[in-house]
Scaffold this motif. Structure first.
Motif, PDB file in Angstrom:
ATOM      1  N   ALA A  82      80.313  31.495  75.150  1.00  0.00           N
ATOM      2  CA  ALA A  82      79.961  30.260  74.443  1.00  0.00           C
ATOM      3  C   ALA A  82      80.474  30.259  73.016  1.00  0.00           C
ATOM      4  CB  ALA A  82      78.446  30.083  74.457  1.00  0.00           C
ATOM      5  N   ASN A  83      80.544  31.423  72.394  1.00  0.00           N
ATOM      6  CA  ASN A  83      81.063  31.545  71.040  1.00  0.00           C
ATOM      7  C   ASN A  83      82.507  32.028  71.004  1.00  0.00           C
ATOM      8  OD1 ASN A  83      78.546  30.917  69.620  1.00  0.00           O
ATOM      9  ND2 ASN A  83      77.814  32.810  70.544  1.00  0.00           N
ATOM     10  N   ARG A  84      83.112  32.123  72.190  1.00  0.00           N
ATOM     11  CA  ARG A  84      84.493  32.596  72.329  1.00  0.00           C
ATOM     12  C   ARG A  84      84.689  33.985  71.741  1.00  0.00           C
ATOM     13  NH1 ARG A  84      88.616  27.445  72.369  1.00  0.00           N
ATOM     14  NH2 ARG A  84      87.348  26.191  73.778  1.00  0.00           N
ATOM     15  N   VAL A  85      83.722  34.834  72.002  1.00  0.00           N
ATOM     16  CA  VAL A  85      83.830  36.227  71.587  1.00  0.00           C
ATOM     17  C   VAL A  85      84.724  36.957  72.582  1.00  0.00           C
ATOM     18  CG1 VAL A  85      82.559  38.366  71.232  1.00  0.00           C
ATOM     19  CG2 VAL A  85      81.566  36.185  70.516  1.00  0.00           C
ATOM     20  N   PRO A  86      85.736  37.681  72.130  1.00  0.00           N
ATOM     21  CA  PRO A  86      86.628  38.396  73.057  1.00  0.00           C
ATOM     22  C   PRO A  86      85.860  39.425  73.867  1.00  0.00           C
ATOM     23  CG  PRO A  86      87.572  38.294  70.856  1.00  0.00           C
ATOM     24  CD  PRO A  86      86.152  37.826  70.737  1.00  0.00           C
ATOM     25  N   LEU A  87      86.165  39.521  75.144  1.00  0.00           N
ATOM     26  CA  LEU A  87      85.508  40.482  76.026  1.00  0.00           C
ATOM     27  C   LEU A  87      86.580  41.278  76.759  1.00  0.00           C
ATOM     28  CD1 LEU A  87      82.747  38.194  77.568  1.00  0.00           C
ATOM     29  CD2 LEU A  87      82.429  39.953  75.841  1.00  0.00           C
ATOM     30  N   PRO A  88      87.083  42.351  76.134  1.00  0.00           N
ATOM     31  CA  PRO A  88      88.164  43.128  76.752  1.00  0.00           C
ATOM     32  C   PRO A  88      87.818  43.633  78.144  1.00  0.00           C
ATOM     33  CG  PRO A  88      87.829  43.786  74.468  1.00  0.00           C
ATOM     34  CD  PRO A  88      86.691  42.875  74.814  1.00  0.00           C
ATOM     35  N   SER A  89      86.561  44.054  78.356  1.00  0.00           N
ATOM     36  CA  SER A  89      86.191  44.586  79.658  1.00  0.00           C
ATOM     37  C   SER A  89      86.293  43.521  80.745  1.00  0.00           C
ATOM     38  CB  SER A  89      84.768  45.150  79.617  1.00  0.00           C
ATOM     39  OG  SER A  89      83.833  44.130  79.309  1.00  0.00           O
ATOM     40  N   VAL A 121      84.680  25.515  79.423  1.00  0.00           N
ATOM     41  CA  VAL A 121      83.486  24.812  79.904  1.00  0.00           C
ATOM     42  C   VAL A 121      82.224  25.418  79.309  1.00  0.00           C
ATOM     43  CG1 VAL A 121      82.074  24.374  81.951  1.00  0.00           C
ATOM     44  CG2 VAL A 121      84.529  23.949  82.016  1.00  0.00           C
ATOM     45  N   LEU A 122      82.146  26.745  79.255  1.00  0.00           N
ATOM     46  CA  LEU A 122      80.960  27.377  78.672  1.00  0.00           C
ATOM     47  C   LEU A 122      80.849  27.080  77.186  1.00  0.00           C
ATOM     48  CD1 LEU A 122      80.991  30.799  80.557  1.00  0.00           C
ATOM     49  CD2 LEU A 122      79.448  28.871  80.913  1.00  0.00           C
ATOM     50  N   HIS A 123      81.976  27.006  76.506  1.00  0.00           N
ATOM     51  CA  HIS A 123      81.948  26.645  75.086  1.00  0.00           C
ATOM     52  C   HIS A 123      81.509  25.197  74.910  1.00  0.00           C
ATOM     53  CE1 HIS A 123      83.714  25.557  71.081  1.00  0.00           C
ATOM     54  NE2 HIS A 123      83.122  26.701  70.793  1.00  0.00           N
ATOM     55  N   SER A 124      81.947  24.323  75.813  1.00  0.00           N
ATOM     56  CA  SER A 124      81.511  22.928  75.760  1.00  0.00           C
ATOM     57  C   SER A 124      80.003  22.828  75.988  1.00  0.00           C
ATOM     58  CB  SER A 124      82.265  22.117  76.816  1.00  0.00           C
ATOM     59  OG  SER A 124      81.798  20.787  76.865  1.00  0.00           O
ATOM     60  N   ASP A 125      79.479  23.608  76.943  1.00  0.00           N
ATOM     61  CA  ASP A 125      78.028  23.644  77.160  1.00  0.00           C
ATOM     62  C   ASP A 125      77.302  24.052  75.881  1.00  0.00           C
ATOM     63  OD1 ASP A 125      78.620  23.052  79.760  1.00  0.00           O
ATOM     64  OD2 ASP A 125      78.017  24.996  80.580  1.00  0.00           O
ATOM     65  N   TYR A 126      77.839  25.049  75.210  1.00  0.00           N
ATOM     66  CA  TYR A 126      77.236  25.550  73.971  1.00  0.00           C
ATOM     67  C   TYR A 126      77.185  24.446  72.924  1.00  0.00           C
ATOM     68  CZ  TYR A 126      76.644  28.447  69.799  1.00  0.00           C
ATOM     69  OH  TYR A 126      76.197  28.983  68.620  1.00  0.00           O
ATOM     70  N   GLN A 127      78.269  23.699  72.793  1.00  0.00           N
ATOM     71  CA  GLN A 127      78.320  22.620  71.803  1.00  0.00           C
ATOM     72  C   GLN A 127      77.319  21.517  72.114  1.00  0.00           C
ATOM     73  OE1 GLN A 127      82.590  21.720  71.936  1.00  0.00           O
ATOM     74  NE2 GLN A 127      82.775  22.563  69.863  1.00  0.00           N
ATOM     75  N   MET A 128      77.005  21.338  73.411  1.00  0.00           N
ATOM     76  CA  MET A 128      76.032  20.315  73.808  1.00  0.00           C
ATOM     77  C   MET A 128      74.602  20.857  73.792  1.00  0.00           C
ATOM     78  SD  MET A 128      77.969  18.140  76.789  1.00  0.00           S
ATOM     79  CE  MET A 128      78.575  19.552  77.697  1.00  0.00           C
ATOM     80  N   GLY A 129      74.423  22.069  73.295  1.00  0.00           N
ATOM     81  CA  GLY A 129      73.085  22.620  73.123  1.00  0.00           C
ATOM     82  C   GLY A 129      72.574  23.452  74.274  1.00  0.00           C
ATOM     83  N   TYR A 176      68.112  24.119  77.307  1.00  0.00           N
ATOM     84  CA  TYR A 176      68.501  23.130  76.291  1.00  0.00           C
ATOM     85  C   TYR A 176      67.460  23.118  75.185  1.00  0.00           C
ATOM     86  CZ  TYR A 176      71.637  21.562  79.976  1.00  0.00           C
ATOM     87  OH  TYR A 176      72.597  21.516  80.956  1.00  0.00           O
ATOM     88  N   GLY A 177      67.936  23.232  73.948  1.00  0.00           N
ATOM     89  CA  GLY A 177      67.032  23.342  72.809  1.00  0.00           C
ATOM     90  C   GLY A 177      66.123  22.143  72.634  1.00  0.00           C
ATOM     91  N   SER A 178      66.602  20.937  72.911  1.00  0.00           N
ATOM     92  CA  SER A 178      65.800  19.728  72.705  1.00  0.00           C
ATOM     93  C   SER A 178      65.482  19.020  74.017  1.00  0.00           C
ATOM     94  CB  SER A 178      66.552  18.764  71.785  1.00  0.00           C
ATOM     95  OG  SER A 178      67.837  18.461  72.312  1.00  0.00           O
ATOM     96  N   GLY A 179      65.460  19.757  75.100  1.00  0.00           N
ATOM     97  CA  GLY A 179      65.178  19.162  76.404  1.00  0.00           C
ATOM     98  C   GLY A 179      66.459  18.831  77.147  1.00  0.00           C
ATOM     99  N   ARG A 180      66.416  18.985  78.462  1.00  0.00           N
ATOM    100  CA  ARG A 180      67.625  18.775  79.258  1.00  0.00           C
ATOM    101  C   ARG A 180      67.947  17.299  79.384  1.00  0.00           C
ATOM    102  NH1 ARG A 180      68.549  18.391  84.960  1.00  0.00           N
ATOM    103  NH2 ARG A 180      66.322  18.738  85.326  1.00  0.00           N
ATOM    104  N   PRO A 181      69.159  16.887  78.965  1.00  0.00           N
ATOM    105  CA  PRO A 181      69.552  15.475  79.105  1.00  0.00           C
ATOM    106  C   PRO A 181      69.695  15.094  80.573  1.00  0.00           C
ATOM    107  CG  PRO A 181      70.985  16.663  77.560  1.00  0.00           C
ATOM    108  CD  PRO A 181      70.178  17.688  78.288  1.00  0.00           C
TER     109      PRO A 181
END
Length: 316
Positions: A213-220, A248-256, A279-284
């Motif tokens: 979600a934060n685009r952290v590199p995951l070499p493994s 897609v996971l990063h997009s999910d992160y941006q949408m909360g 979802y932090g403010s409830g699932r849309p």
């Protein structure tokens, strides 16, 4: 059909205790004796036919998987009879329009608790998973999805495996037949530690679902996941490589949305993740509450991934 020939044994408790201590022969004798009664219950509720046979077969597999959690072995008969009745009630509900068949919460969980958690605690956990690993490549993922995941209706299994519903039924029948043959023969074998396998795969899943979600590199991940892997999305879209999954996971992160791993089932070549979307403010409206991922490996690398959502999907 699994173990249908009865034996004239009055007291089933010794066989239940033997099975709980890892003796598959005890469970085999228990099922041989009790199967006619289980079948009679199923036919009494559902009538003679394939639905009754399905209820019986699922009861036998549930017993194979969950006997280790039976607290009072002297009550093994009512325990088995309760499972088959729950199976039959679920099938009756599924005959009504708009409902789908499931081997999950209403069928087994209502009496036994979460299947995966029970197998983790049970004395037969490693033996059962050893048996599963003996299944053919075609039947293995179907059996794993049916008995050890939440989204396990025939329709959902068909979608995750990319096969027709009729094929799901035939492969489950074959899986039951294979388990009935294999499990009584493997008591003396050394079994892999299933909890260690699932822990390793669970750590990988949690790392991906949180770090991507934060685009952290995951070499493994890059080492184990093939660059040309094929991803099948719930919408029907097909993508190639890891980049679309990251996107897609990063997009999910941006949408909360945050993804929380809730379950892992794994064997060599197959891994299944289950995760909730928080979802932090409830699932849309229209956003998924959960997802199930099916990962297929070849030569130690993930080559194919399929995903279904537990509710209406995002646009992936």
């Amino acid at each position: 059909m699994i173990l249908v020939r009865p034996e004239p044994v009055a007291d089933m408790e010794p066989f239940a205790r033997a099975a709980q201590q890892g003796d598959p022969g005890g469970l085999a004798r228990l099922l041989r004796h009790e199967y006619p009664a289980i079948r009679a219950i199923a036919i009494g509720i559902l009538g003679a036919g394939p639905d009754a046979e399905d209820a019986c077969q699922d009861t036998a597999v549930a017993a194979l998987a969950h006997i280790g959690d039976l607290r009072d072995p002297s009550k093994v008969r009512p325990w088995l009879h309760a499972i088959v009745r729950n199976n039959c009630r679920m099938i009756l509900r599924n005959r009504m329009p708009g409902l789908v068949e499931s081997a999950g919460t209403d069928r087994i969980d209502s009496f036994l608790g979460d299947p995966a958690a029970i197998v983790e605690r049970g004395a037969l956990r490693d033996l059962v998973w050893h048996g599963l690993r003996q299944l053919t490549p075609a039947t293995l993922p179907v059996a794993m999805l049916r008995y050890f995941t939440v989204r396990n209706s025939y329709e959902e299994i068909a979608t995750l495996c990319g096969i027709p519903i009729g094929t799901v039924r035939s492969r489950l029948s074959e899986a039951r037949r294979q388990l009935a043959t294999v499990l009584p023969l493997i008591g003396d074998h050394r079994h892999l530690d299933q909890s260690a396998i699932d822990t390793e795969r669970g750590e990988e899943a949690a790392a991906i679902l949180s770090a991507v979600a934060n685009r952290v590199p995951l070499p493994s991940v890059h080492e184990r996941w093939a660059e040309d892997l094929v991803m099948y999305w719930p919408s029907g879209r097909i993508s190639t490589g890891l980049a679309p999954i990251y996107d897609v996971l990063h997009s999910d992160y941006q949408m909360g949305a945050r993804h929380r791993l809730t379950g892992v089932a794994s064997t060599p070549g197959i891994t299944i993740w289950e995760a909730d979307a928080i979802y932090g403010s409830g699932r849309p409206d229209g956003f998924p509450a959960a997802g199930t991922w099916l990962l297929r490996e070849k030569a130690g690398r993930v080559r194919e991934v399929r995903l279904i959502y537990g509710s209406s999907a995002l646009s992936a």
